[in-house]
Design an enzyme around this catalytic site. Sequence first.
Site, PDB file in Angstrom:
ATOM      1  N   GLY A   1      -5.173 -10.418   8.526  1.00  0.00           N
ATOM      2  CA  GLY A   1      -6.561  -9.979   8.686  1.00  0.00           C
ATOM      3  C   GLY A   1      -7.273  -9.893   7.361  1.00  0.00           C
TER       4      GLY A   1
ATOM      5  N   ASP B   1      -7.930  25.066  -3.067  1.00  0.00           N
ATOM      6  CA  ASP B   1      -8.658  23.906  -3.572  1.00  0.00           C
ATOM      7  C   ASP B   1      -9.769  24.424  -4.468  1.00  0.00           C
ATOM      8  OD1 ASP B   1      -8.759  20.746  -2.441  1.00  0.00           O
ATOM      9  OD2 ASP B   1     -10.487  21.432  -3.612  1.00  0.00           O
TER      10      ASP B   1
ATOM     11  N   VAL C   1      -3.230  14.758   2.324  1.00  0.00           N
ATOM     12  CA  VAL C   1      -1.792  15.027   2.219  1.00  0.00           C
ATOM     13  C   VAL C   1      -1.521  16.531   2.224  1.00  0.00           C
ATOM     14  CG1 VAL C   1       0.220  14.807   0.701  1.00  0.00           C
ATOM     15  CG2 VAL C   1      -1.245  12.835   1.112  1.00  0.00           C
TER      16      VAL C   1
ATOM     17  N   PHE D   1       4.932   9.987   2.616  1.00  0.00           N
ATOM     18  CA  PHE D   1       4.771   8.622   3.136  1.00  0.00           C
ATOM     19  C   PHE D   1       3.828   8.567   4.334  1.00  0.00           C
ATOM     20  CE2 PHE D   1       8.952   8.897   1.115  1.00  0.00           C
ATOM     21  CZ  PHE D   1       8.856   7.867   0.187  1.00  0.00           C
TER      22      PHE D   1
ATOM     23  N   LYS E   1      -9.319   1.538   8.239  1.00  0.00           N
ATOM     24  CA  LYS E   1      -8.399   1.280   9.350  1.00  0.00           C
ATOM     25  C   LYS E   1      -8.838   2.173  10.502  1.00  0.00           C
ATOM     26  CE  LYS E   1      -4.411   3.789   9.226  1.00  0.00           C
ATOM     27  NZ  LYS E   1      -3.075   4.173   8.778  1.00  0.00           N
TER      28      LYS E   1
ATOM     29  N   LEU F   1       2.909  -7.024   9.400  1.00  0.00           N
ATOM     30  CA  LEU F   1       2.768  -8.478   9.416  1.00  0.00           C
ATOM     31  C   LEU F   1       1.506  -8.847  10.185  1.00  0.00           C
ATOM     32  CD1 LEU F   1       6.413  -9.789  10.000  1.00  0.00           C
ATOM     33  CD2 LEU F   1       5.071  -9.842   7.892  1.00  0.00           C
TER      34      LEU F   1
ATOM     35  N   CYS G   1      -4.511   4.468  -0.819  1.00  0.00           N
ATOM     36  CA  CYS G   1      -3.166   4.361  -1.410  1.00  0.00           C
ATOM     37  C   CYS G   1      -2.808   2.962  -1.897  1.00  0.00           C
ATOM     38  CB  CYS G   1      -2.126   4.831  -0.403  1.00  0.00           C
ATOM     39  SG  CYS G   1      -2.251   6.585  -0.083  1.00  0.00           S
TER      40      CYS G   1
ATOM     41  N   GLU H   1      -2.822   7.637   7.025  1.00  0.00           N
ATOM     42  CA  GLU H   1      -4.026   8.212   7.621  1.00  0.00           C
ATOM     43  C   GLU H   1      -4.150   7.673   9.045  1.00  0.00           C
ATOM     44  OE1 GLU H   1      -7.503   7.733   5.172  1.00  0.00           O
ATOM     45  OE2 GLU H   1      -6.365   8.284   3.400  1.00  0.00           O
TER      46      GLU H   1
HETATM   47  C1  UDX Z   1      -0.246   3.846   3.377  1.00  0.00           C
HETATM   48  C2  UDX Z   1       1.278   3.882   3.635  1.00  0.00           C
HETATM   49  O1  UDX Z   1       1.555   3.236   4.879  1.00  0.00           O
HETATM   50  C3  UDX Z   1       1.782   5.311   3.643  1.00  0.00           C
HETATM   51  O2  UDX Z   1       3.200   5.309   3.775  1.00  0.00           O
HETATM   52  C4  UDX Z   1       1.393   5.979   2.325  1.00  0.00           C
HETATM   53  O3  UDX Z   1       1.791   7.328   2.313  1.00  0.00           O
HETATM   54  C5  UDX Z   1      -0.110   5.898   2.104  1.00  0.00           C
HETATM   55  O4  UDX Z   1      -0.522   4.525   2.159  1.00  0.00           O
HETATM   56  P1  UDX Z   1      -2.466   4.282   4.815  1.00  0.00           P
HETATM   57  O5  UDX Z   1      -3.195   3.837   3.594  1.00  0.00           O
HETATM   58  O6  UDX Z   1      -2.916   5.514   5.505  1.00  0.00           O
HETATM   59  O7  UDX Z   1      -0.893   4.493   4.470  1.00  0.00           O
HETATM   60  O8  UDX Z   1      -2.568   3.127   5.912  1.00  0.00           O
HETATM   61  P2  UDX Z   1      -1.639   1.930   6.455  1.00  0.00           P
HETATM   62  O9  UDX Z   1      -1.479   2.095   7.904  1.00  0.00           O
HETATM   63  O10 UDX Z   1      -0.427   1.759   5.658  1.00  0.00           O
HETATM   64  O11 UDX Z   1      -2.615   0.693   6.245  1.00  0.00           O
HETATM   65  C6  UDX Z   1      -3.098   0.315   4.955  1.00  0.00           C
HETATM   66  C7  UDX Z   1      -4.014  -0.864   5.052  1.00  0.00           C
HETATM   67  O12 UDX Z   1      -3.283  -2.043   5.368  1.00  0.00           O
HETATM   68  C8  UDX Z   1      -5.104  -0.767   6.102  1.00  0.00           C
HETATM   69  O13 UDX Z   1      -6.308  -1.258   5.553  1.00  0.00           O
HETATM   70  C9  UDX Z   1      -4.618  -1.651   7.221  1.00  0.00           C
HETATM   71  O14 UDX Z   1      -5.673  -2.178   7.977  1.00  0.00           O
HETATM   72  C10 UDX Z   1      -3.880  -2.727   6.449  1.00  0.00           C
HETATM   73  N1  UDX Z   1      -2.812  -3.390   7.208  1.00  0.00           N
HETATM   74  C11 UDX Z   1      -1.727  -2.668   7.633  1.00  0.00           C
HETATM   75  C12 UDX Z   1      -2.889  -4.755   7.471  1.00  0.00           C
HETATM   76  O15 UDX Z   1      -3.855  -5.417   7.085  1.00  0.00           O
HETATM   77  N2  UDX Z   1      -1.870  -5.354   8.157  1.00  0.00           N
HETATM   78  C13 UDX Z   1      -0.776  -4.674   8.580  1.00  0.00           C
HETATM   79  O16 UDX Z   1       0.098  -5.300   9.177  1.00  0.00           O
HETATM   80  C14 UDX Z   1      -0.716  -3.281   8.315  1.00  0.00           C
END
Ligand code: UDX
Length: 429
Positions: free
Chosen positions: A252, A30, A11, A151, A319, A249, A259, A154
Amino acid sequence: MKVLFIGMGYVGTTTGLVLAEHGHTVTGFDIDQKKIDSLNQGNVYFYEPGLQKILSSHLNKNVFFTTNLKKAVEQNDLIFITVGTPSLANGSADLSYVKDAAKMIGKYINSEKTVVLKSTVPIGTTEKVQKWIEEAAQNNSPVKTVMNPEFLREGSALEDALHPDRIVIGTHDRKAANQLRMLYQNWSCPVIETTPKAAEMIKYASNSFLAAKISFINEMAKLCDKLQVNIQDVAHGMGLDPRIGPHFLKAGLGYGGSCFPKDVKELIYTADSWESPLEILNKVEEINRNQGGYFIEKIKKKLGSLKGKKAALFGLAFKPHTDDTRESVSYLIMERLLKEHAEIKVHDPVVELSSDWTNQGVKQFKDPYKAAKSADVILICTDWPEYEELDWAKVRQLVGSPNIFDGRNAMNSSNIKKLGFYYEGIGYF
Ligand code: UDX
């Protein structure tokens, strides 16, 4: 404007570089000398598309990195705290890094400062930060605090930081709010001004709601598995309703990362401690926790015992487009496979397996085809686009038995099946 960031993680680094891209002068601090050395050499020490280029074009022009906090605090009146807030064993957020940062600011404060919290922190923390700084201060320099949640995701951090949906400014101080409005004046999204507590809650409620969407669709997907209904069609049909929306939606293996898991747990903890339990989030968390086990059971149902079976596991990152493996379900799945005495071969485009795993016999391959060779089953655990683009006809020739279990519903199932594979996703066939 001149801005100091304390904490050069995802961040802090991303937001700092994006502010530099908008013409501000940014100093990054840091306590980890290695991170600062790496950034000072022009290397973003984590994998995040696009950041490297921005760092190279701004380094030592309007972006500087230091481990000398005294000088940095003295020279900057706008200070962001972007340190980690990991989970403690009881689910609450560990605020020790935030407190350390606040105390250090207090120690070195020499003039009026605005301190902005960007770390995700429990409701009420911004007010505590104000108190911690004042307690540590050696003089009466005024301090204003603001909660300004981040928000960004990654893997698309740069894009998200450049084009946010909204900017939330939580403060009781008019002047501080105006300072942040000035900082973000080039952004065209809505700006919400509210109290620090509401700003803190907006972040937790947003992440928890998105996590709930994921667990909802995963629960539906399990029912779809029984009823032989395609969850992708269901999600598509649902998502066209603007009140529902198409995002988050995707059924998986559930959510991981730095987060969602920790933020859901922290909000559950806060709700419990106020004796106002969030039953819905307890379920969201439980469903997510069980998703990896559900996947393994599906595989066992088809293959029987996994003892001695060769499993090729595709994807270690939580992810795609990141090298972050925090709370990645792939590791839980590897643990389960080891318990079942399966042989594991893994591939990930960017993540390197640690010796903890290789010492247990897990083998990593740089080439996915080599990982797939002689496999009895392929498990897709991260939806890296590379996997969809593999030459699956070639993979079909290489494997021992043609079984694909797709934990991310990432493949085109009918194309895969035409090649002679047995294919199962989650609520998707
Ligand atoms: C999340 C929030 O989206 C972001 O706004 C916040 O600042 C930090 O946390 P991030 O953790 O980077 O971001 O990834 P994100 O894309 O939100 O995915 C989170 C997890 O959910 C991943 O493991 C992803 O694979 C999973 N996911 C996401 C699903 O399983 N299905 C989906 O439809 C979307």
